[in-house]
Design a protein around this motif. Structure first.
Motif, short mmCIF file in Angstrom:
data_model
loop_
_atom_site.label_atom_id
_atom_site.label_comp_id
_atom_site.label_asym_id
_atom_site.label_seq_id
_atom_site.Cartn_x
_atom_site.Cartn_y
_atom_site.Cartn_z
N VAL A 130 -5.44 -12.95 -4.99
CA VAL A 130 -5.07 -11.63 -4.49
C VAL A 130 -3.57 -11.57 -4.31
O VAL A 130 -2.95 -12.51 -3.80
CB VAL A 130 -5.78 -11.32 -3.15
N ASN A 131 -3.00 -10.47 -4.76
CA ASN A 131 -1.57 -10.25 -4.63
C ASN A 131 -1.38 -8.98 -3.82
O ASN A 131 -1.94 -7.94 -4.16
CB ASN A 131 -1.02 -10.09 -6.06
N MET A 132 -0.64 -9.06 -2.72
CA MET A 132 -0.38 -7.87 -1.90
C MET A 132 1.11 -7.70 -1.72
O MET A 132 1.85 -8.68 -1.59
CB MET A 132 -1.00 -8.02 -0.52
N ARG A 133 1.52 -6.42 -1.71
CA ARG A 133 2.93 -6.15 -1.35
C ARG A 133 2.90 -5.24 -0.12
O ARG A 133 2.24 -4.20 -0.14
CB ARG A 133 3.66 -5.46 -2.49
N VAL A 134 3.55 -5.69 0.93
CA VAL A 134 3.60 -4.89 2.15
C VAL A 134 5.04 -4.51 2.44
O VAL A 134 5.97 -5.19 1.99
CB VAL A 134 2.99 -5.63 3.37
N VAL A 135 5.20 -3.42 3.18
CA VAL A 135 6.55 -3.03 3.59
C VAL A 135 6.61 -3.07 5.12
O VAL A 135 5.74 -2.52 5.80
CB VAL A 135 6.91 -1.63 3.05
N PHE A 136 7.61 -3.77 5.62
CA PHE A 136 7.83 -3.87 7.07
C PHE A 136 9.30 -3.58 7.33
O PHE A 136 10.18 -4.20 6.73
CB PHE A 136 7.44 -5.26 7.57
N GLU A 137 9.53 -2.62 8.21
CA GLU A 137 10.90 -2.18 8.55
C GLU A 137 11.74 -1.96 7.30
O GLU A 137 12.87 -2.45 7.17
CB GLU A 137 11.56 -3.18 9.51
N GLY A 138 11.17 -1.29 6.30
CA GLY A 138 11.90 -0.89 5.10
C GLY A 138 12.05 -1.97 4.03
O GLY A 138 12.61 -1.72 2.98
N LYS A 139 11.56 -3.19 4.32
CA LYS A 139 11.71 -4.25 3.32
C LYS A 139 10.35 -4.66 2.76
O LYS A 139 9.35 -4.66 3.48
CB LYS A 139 12.35 -5.50 3.95
N SER A 140 10.33 -5.04 1.46
CA SER A 140 9.08 -5.44 0.79
C SER A 140 8.84 -6.94 0.91
O SER A 140 9.78 -7.73 0.79
CB SER A 140 9.20 -5.14 -0.71
N TYR A 141 7.60 -7.31 1.10
CA TYR A 141 7.22 -8.73 1.13
C TYR A 141 5.97 -8.92 0.29
O TYR A 141 5.02 -8.14 0.38
CB TYR A 141 6.96 -9.20 2.57
#
Ligand code: KIV
Ligand code: ZN
Length: 502
Positions: free
Chosen positions: A466-477
């Protein structure tokens, strides 16, 4: 043709000498594809075939002449009118045509191949050049088995064919017999003893029967030859021909030789793969320049030295031959330094990682596998018994209820800084419920932007990635998770992304 005295012309014979190898035959469209790639690579001459040998070869020379316009297109013949007529006809569409004609020059060939004498052979050589000259201006003459020929007779033959109109004289070591010193001396002898030698370019054509093709070619150009005949990946009869990529990189690396080609070396990797695939001829992993391991450092000592300063163990830039970066291959012999290099390349911040723990688990995995891939590293980082992160969250329990009659519900326990926290949440599916439960423990606003599930090999018992991209405080992880359970893999991917910013 020759303006710059330090320029070495590249004559590629992948489609003639290379294609003669049993099992390597190509269709005309395949030859055109390779010829276009050779044109892009910057070769000066493409030997397109031996037109009299088959209708297919004849047609290929015609089609290549139409398809490729920059390099000279060359067709091979023996020293007889029928061969030369056929070559001339096949070359009629070539912008820059060349006929390559020739005959045996060693006493061995003269006696046992032609049952002839030196005088008769000399006459046939001169007649062939004169006849070919009626069709095209650019005539290359080959003195077959020149490697074993008597130098005095060879010089006489070369002088006679130049006088008859040859513009290039090819001195083949047909059987790969010569030592570099001998071959270099032969070229020098011709330079010094053939009166009209400056009216032609000396070409070197070496076979690799003793593994000396490249060394002999280099000896030839150091002693005055200015054309090299070679093939991609060194393919060719028996042990092959000189590998184009090897000579070009030798000249590029040894600047003191003050010799250069027009080759754009960044195309080497691609064209090597293309030729290998189309000709069904695998490249040995340790092949210089284009082998899979040519830039791969696998021992711990080398990897450490390379990472400190790449020139400790690298004389060429992998980028120069079209590789994106040097392969630090991870194996059970790799050190922490190499592991750290790859984790950083994959976007991990080393300060946040329990590198010692990850390294210990890496060694266990590496003992089971020949080499460790990027997926293996992502697996190590996301599926740890202990968290791979110094301050990371780790999944202790996951219990999901889902199916037709229930609103999906996830109950989870996460461990963080020695403390266990638990939560339950519902969602529109089991993954959504799990993500909601994790988010409720983390207590931050996290946007899930991308979510992909992929079976690693296929089959319902497969491991999912599984590959996830999340955004926290404007930055991608980016986060990765692996498991035979897709919900657990998703939870791990989500936590992997979260652990990167917490
Ligand atoms: O190896 C050789 O001698 C040849 C000639 C036909 C040029 O391939
Ligand atoms: Zn050859």
């Amino acid at each position: 043709m020759l303006h710059d005295p330090n320029r070495v012309y590249v004559f590629d014979t992948t489609l003639r000498d290379g294609e003669q190898v049993p099992g390597c035959q190509l269709s005309t469209p395949e030859k055109i594809e390779i010829a276009k790639a050779l044109e892009l690579l910057g070769v000066d001459v493409i030997e397109a075939g031996f037109p009299i040998s088959s209708p297919g070869d004849f047609q290929s020379v015609i089609e290549l002449s139409k398809a490729v316009k920059e390099p000279i297109i060359c067709a091979l013949t023996r020293a007889n009118k029928g061969d030369i007529d056929s070559a001339a006809a096949a070359l009629k569409y070539a912008k820059y045509p060349r006929i390559h004609t020739g005959i045996g020059a060693s006493d061995m060939h003269i006696k046992y191949k032609f049952n002839s004498t030196r005088e008769q052979i000399l006459e046939r050589a001169v007649d062939a050049v004169k006849y070919a000259k009626k069709f095209v201006e650019d005539i290359e003459f080959y003195a077959e088995d020149a490697g074993r020929a008597d130098n005095e007779f060879l010089a006489k033959m070369i002088e006679a064919v130049i006088a008859a109109g040859a513009t290039v004289v090819n001195i083949p070591d047909t059987n790969g017999y010569c030592l570099p010193e001998q071959y270099g001396a032969k070229i020098l002898y011709l330079k010094e003893n053939v009166k009209n030698i400056d009216n032609a370019i000396i070409s070197v054509h070496c076979h690799n029967d003793l593994g000396l093709a490249t060394a002999n070619t280099v000896a030839g150009i150091i002693n005055g030859a200015r054309q090299i005949e070679c093939t991609i990946n060194g393919i060719g009869e028996r042990a092959g021909n000189t590998a184009l990529e090897e000579v070009a990189m030798i000249l590029k690396t040894h600047k003191a030789l003050n010799l250069h080609t027009n080759i754009k070396s960044k195309h080497f990797t691609e064209i090597s793969h293309m030729v290998s695939r189309m000709m069904r001829m695998p490249v040995q992993p340790n092949k210089a320049i284009v082998g899979k391991n040519a830039f791969a450092h696998s021992s711990g000592i080398h990897q450490d030295g390379f990472l400190k300063h790449r020139e400790n163990y690298e004389i060429m830039n992998p980028e120069d031959v079209g590789l994106n970066e040097a392969g630090i291959i991870l194996t059970a012999r790799s050190g922490r330094h190499a592991l750290k290099h790859h984790l950083e390349r994959l976007g991990y911040e080393i300060e946040k990682i329990n590198l010692d723990d990850v390294y210990q688990r890496f060694l266990v995995l590496a003992d089971d596998k020949l080499s460790i891939s990027d997926d293996d590293l992502l697996f190590l980082m996301s599926n740890s018994d202990k968290s791979a992160y110094k301050n990371g969250y780790k999944l202790n329990l996951l219990h999901v209820i889902c199916g037709d009659n229930d609103k999906p519900n996830a109950h989870i326990k996460l461990q963080h800084n020695g403390e266990e926290k638990e939560a339950s949440a519902t969602g529109n599916g089991p993954v959504n419920a799990t993500v909601n439960a994790i988010t409720s423990i983390i207590g931050k606003i996290i946007e899930l932007k991308e979510f992909t599930i992929q079976a690693m090999h296929g089959g319902s018992d497969d491991v999912s990635k599984v590959n996830m991209r999340v955004v926290f405080e404007g930055k991608s992880y980016q986060g990765y998770g692996f498991s035979t359970d897709i919900v657990k893999a998703s939870a791990n991917a989500y936590l992997d992304a979260i652990n990167k910013f917490l």
